[in-house]
Write an enzyme that holds these catalytic residues in place. Structure first.
Site, mmCIF file in Angstrom:
data_model
loop_
_atom_site.group_PDB
_atom_site.id
_atom_site.type_symbol
_atom_site.label_atom_id
_atom_site.label_comp_id
_atom_site.label_asym_id
_atom_site.label_seq_id
_atom_site.Cartn_x
_atom_site.Cartn_y
_atom_site.Cartn_z
ATOM 1 N N ASP A 174 1.213 -1.477 6.749
ATOM 2 C CA ASP A 174 1.722 -0.957 8.017
ATOM 3 C C ASP A 174 1.063 -1.648 9.198
ATOM 4 O O ASP A 174 -0.042 -2.164 9.100
ATOM 5 C CB ASP A 174 1.465 0.550 8.106
ATOM 6 C CG ASP A 174 2.419 1.322 7.212
ATOM 7 O OD1 ASP A 174 3.520 0.789 6.949
ATOM 8 O OD2 ASP A 174 2.066 2.428 6.774
ATOM 9 N N GLU A 192 0.843 -1.193 0.000
ATOM 10 C CA GLU A 192 0.000 0.000 0.000
ATOM 11 C C GLU A 192 0.877 1.240 0.000
ATOM 12 O O GLU A 192 1.857 1.329 0.733
ATOM 13 C CB GLU A 192 -0.902 -0.015 1.229
ATOM 14 C CG GLU A 192 -2.214 0.706 1.015
ATOM 15 C CD GLU A 192 -2.182 2.155 1.474
ATOM 16 O OE1 GLU A 192 -2.881 2.969 0.845
ATOM 17 O OE2 GLU A 192 -1.458 2.468 2.418
ATOM 18 N N ASP A 245 -4.702 1.776 9.563
ATOM 19 C CA ASP A 245 -4.871 1.843 8.118
ATOM 20 C C ASP A 245 -4.386 0.561 7.462
ATOM 21 O O ASP A 245 -5.012 0.047 6.531
ATOM 22 C CB ASP A 245 -4.121 3.052 7.544
ATOM 23 C CG ASP A 245 -4.776 4.368 7.953
ATOM 24 O OD1 ASP A 245 -5.977 4.323 8.303
ATOM 25 O OD2 ASP A 245 -4.103 5.410 7.945
#
Ligand code: 28G
Length: 657
Positions: free
Chosen positions: A517, A444, A521
């Site tokens: 991460d 991402e 998120d």
């Protein structure tokens, strides 16, 4: 006579009985017993699947299975599964108690035989399989062999009988330790840390499994208890409605098409089958099938029989009621859109096939399930025409959407040259072509993807950058998914298609690694991707091809020396190591904010290098959980979403939904 004295006399009697029976035959069978249990300790994976967390929990299931068999035999109503301090397990049932009398063939108490004699045909070793509802005790000896210690207590004939073992060996012969006014069996064991990579039990894992068993055995009461300090909790589960309530549970937070769960059951030649189903207004098919209370994720004859009957009945009903035109036909897939269904069969001599022995092979069961559903579903629809109408309308809509999806797909294909094998721009492919050697990192954010592209080993590691907000697959139909600019590159890169057309043989990478991460998120992206894989590419997960990368959390610096840590415990350990004998020296500890913050070299060393990285394999359970969370977060219902966010407020602050 006082109780103490009575006990001594009884103990003496028991010892005497055994004394007479120690013959050569016993020596020979003792050797066989030891060889059997030695085999279990040599190759534990053959008997319990693995020695990781799943194998550790499997020990509990093996013991509980015996208690459930006693319930199926009609003698046990209550089962308790308890995690004790120190991660030992106690299972209790209120059945008849394992027989304690001396067996003619072995000259030993039946209880001892159950816990020391390995039954032929391990579950994972192919060949035979346990038959539920009759042959108790299978698996008990395996658990015994893999336990540092194990104690069984049997309440029977007014007495409490006890026997103790260690790593499968008898430590204390069976003896009477007291009197009792009830019957039942209690087993306590400590998994052998020499045999397992991990020995800490997960309450949720046991609770989820026990809840499933409570659904599958209507009226059986199962309690789960955690007594470990700081984690105290307990649950009691008893479902009079059995698999009907299972369906209601699976449809929680979904809008259902009809209030009543449809239930059908029947028996033939000693086998029994039951099916419960209910449609919701979503687009997903959720069929869970079981044979002898064992989940069969690969399906098999019971599922085939069901699917065939459902399609036939709905088509026939549609024509009869003139909802379908004469030449119109709805496919099986259309009939299953929005369907939540449990199929449970119980049979003797179950044959399990397939890659993971999780597919039912008995063909007579196909006929049984087919005839039950054909007959009973037709009657139900005749008696409930409004439900019939709704189900048919839904299937017809699905049929039209599928036609539209096909057209959309063809046009996308023409536009992007899917057939030509051209790969999307967002993919940096690897050189290797053998899927067994290839990995794809789904990353991402552009900066993290940039580091990954520079840091990777391009011979076998491909990088696919994902960015921005992903499509909400809960609210989308297949036609939208194909056309979606975020998902389309992923579908093309993996090369195996989606949904009904998914073909695992065309998959271009056998390791699909989600690199996100370690924050909310990241968790969001992971949930979205897992849900997508779960719904549209489920075999990826079933075959164990999906992984989560594990990036480090901390960087520790002392002078020129740098190290990273993946958890708080590791951080503290490494920091102590770096200090060494020098407690005043400064070790600087900083938290990695995100993948994007690491330079390419760092990312390679900590997260991508096969020699040093950690990958977490995603299981079907993980995907089911992701799907549940997703349904709550993305579904139409507002209340559960609010509840979830409130109870997870500290994690959900940044969640963009
Ligand atoms: C609490 C933890 C796990 C069990 C029983 C009850 C019987 C039994 C179990 O028989 C079959 C036959 C002889 C050895 C059967 C009791 C018939 C009459 C039973 C359990 C094998 C085993 N009375 N309850 N096994 N025998 N509960 N709970 O394990 O040769 S196992």
């Amino acid at each position: 006579m006082d109780e103490e004295k009575q006990k001594r006399i009884e103990e003496h009697e028991v010892k005497e009985t055994y004394g007479v029976d120690k013959s050569n035959e016993y020596d020979a069978s003792e050797i066989q017993v030891l060889e059997g249990l030695e085999a279990v300790r040599k190759r534990p994976g053959m008997y319990i699947g693995s020695t990781s967390k799943s194998g550790l929990h499997h020990l509990v299931y093996e013991i509980v299975d015996n208690a459930i068999d006693e319930a199926l035999a009609g003698y046990c109503t209550d089962i308790t599964v308890q995690i004790n301090e120190g991660d030992t397990i106690t299972v209790t049932d209120n059945g008849r108690g394992i027989p304690v009398d001396i067996q003619a063939q072995t000259g030993r108490p039946a209880l001892e035989v159950v816990y020391t004699v390995l039954h032929a045909g391990g579950k994972f070793g192919g060949g035979g399989y346990k038959v539920s509802g009759g042959l108790h005790g299978v698996g008990a000896s395996v658990v015994n062999a893999l336990s540092e210690w194990l104690t069984v207590q049997v309440h029977r004939d007014g007495k409490i009988h006890q026997m103790k073992f260690s790593r499968g060996h008898i430590v204390e012969e069976m003896k009477i330790i007291g009197s009792t006014d009830h019957t039942g069996t209690t087993v306590t064991f400590k998994p052998d840390p020499e045999m397992f990579e991990e020995t800490v039990y997960d309450y949720d894992v046991l609770h989820t499994r026990m809840r499933e068993q409570a659904f599958l055995n209507a009226g059986l009461r199962i309690r789960t208890i955690d007594l470990r300090a700081g984690r105290e909790q307990s649950d009691e589960m008893c479902f009079e409605g059995g698999i009907r309530e299972f369906v209601t549970y699976l449809n929680t937070n979904k809008d259902v098409l009809h209030d009543q769960v449809i239930y059908m059951a029947g028996t033939r030649d000693g086998s029994m089958a039951e099916v419960a189903l209910q449609y919701n207004d979503g687009y997903n098919e959720n069929i869970l099938s079981f044979a002898n209370n064992i989940h069969t994720p690969e399906g098999g004859m019971h599922e085939e029989g069901f699917k065939r009957a459902l399609t036939n009945v709905l088509n026939a009903y549609g024509h009869k009621m003139k909802i379908l035109k004469d030449e119109e036909k709805i496919s099986g897939e259309d009939c299953r859109e929005g369907l939540t269904c449990i199929i449970s069969v119980k049979l003797t001599d179950a044959q399990f096939e397939g890659q993971t022995k999780a597919k039912l092979g008995n063909s007579e069961i196909r006929t049984l399930v087919n005839s039950i559903v054909s007959e009973k579903l037709e009657i139900f629809l005749e008696e409930n025409p409004s439900v019939g109408r709704q189900v048919l309308d839904k299937a017809l809509m699905a049929n039209r959407a599928r036609e539209a999806a096909k057209k959309a797909r063809e046009s996308v294909r023409r536009k992007t040259g899917l057939e030509s094998g051209q790969m999307p721009d967002k993919l940096q492919d690897c050189n290797e072509r053998d899927p067994g050697l290839c990995e794809i990192y789904i990353v991402e954010g552009d900066s993290a993807a940039g580091s990954a592209i520079q840091g990777r080993d391009s011979r076998f590691q491909a990088i696919l950058a994902m960015w921005g907000k992903m499509l909400n697959v809960e609210k989308a139909r297949a036609d939208k998914i194909y056309g979606n600019d975020k998902l389309y590159p992923l579908i093309v890169a993996l090369g195996a298609g989606i949904g009904g057309e998914f073909n695992i043989d065309k998959l271009r990478y056998h390791k699909i690694i989600i690199m996100a991460d370690a924050d909310v998120d990241g968790a969001h992206i992971r949930t979205l991707l897992l849900t997508f894989f779960f719904r549209y590419m489920r075999p990826l997960i079933e075959n164990g091809y999906v992984y989560s990368a594990v990036p480090p959390l901390y960087k520790l610096t002392r002078g020129k020396k740098q190290r990273v840590a993946y958890s708080d415990e590791e951080r503290d350990r490494i920091s102590a190591e770096m200090r060494g004998d020098n407690p005043n020296v400064k070790v600087d500890i900083s938290r990695f904010k995100g993948l994007g913050e690491m330079d390419p070299h760092e990312l390679w060393e900590t997260t991508m290098d096969p020699e040093r990285r950690t990958l977490r394999r995603i299981t079907l359970d993980d995907a089911v959980k992701a799907d549940e969370i997703f349904t709550i977060l993305m579904g139409e219902k507002v209340e559960p979403r609010k509840e979830w966010i409130e109870s997870n407020a500290k994690y959900a602050v940044n969640l963009d939904i």
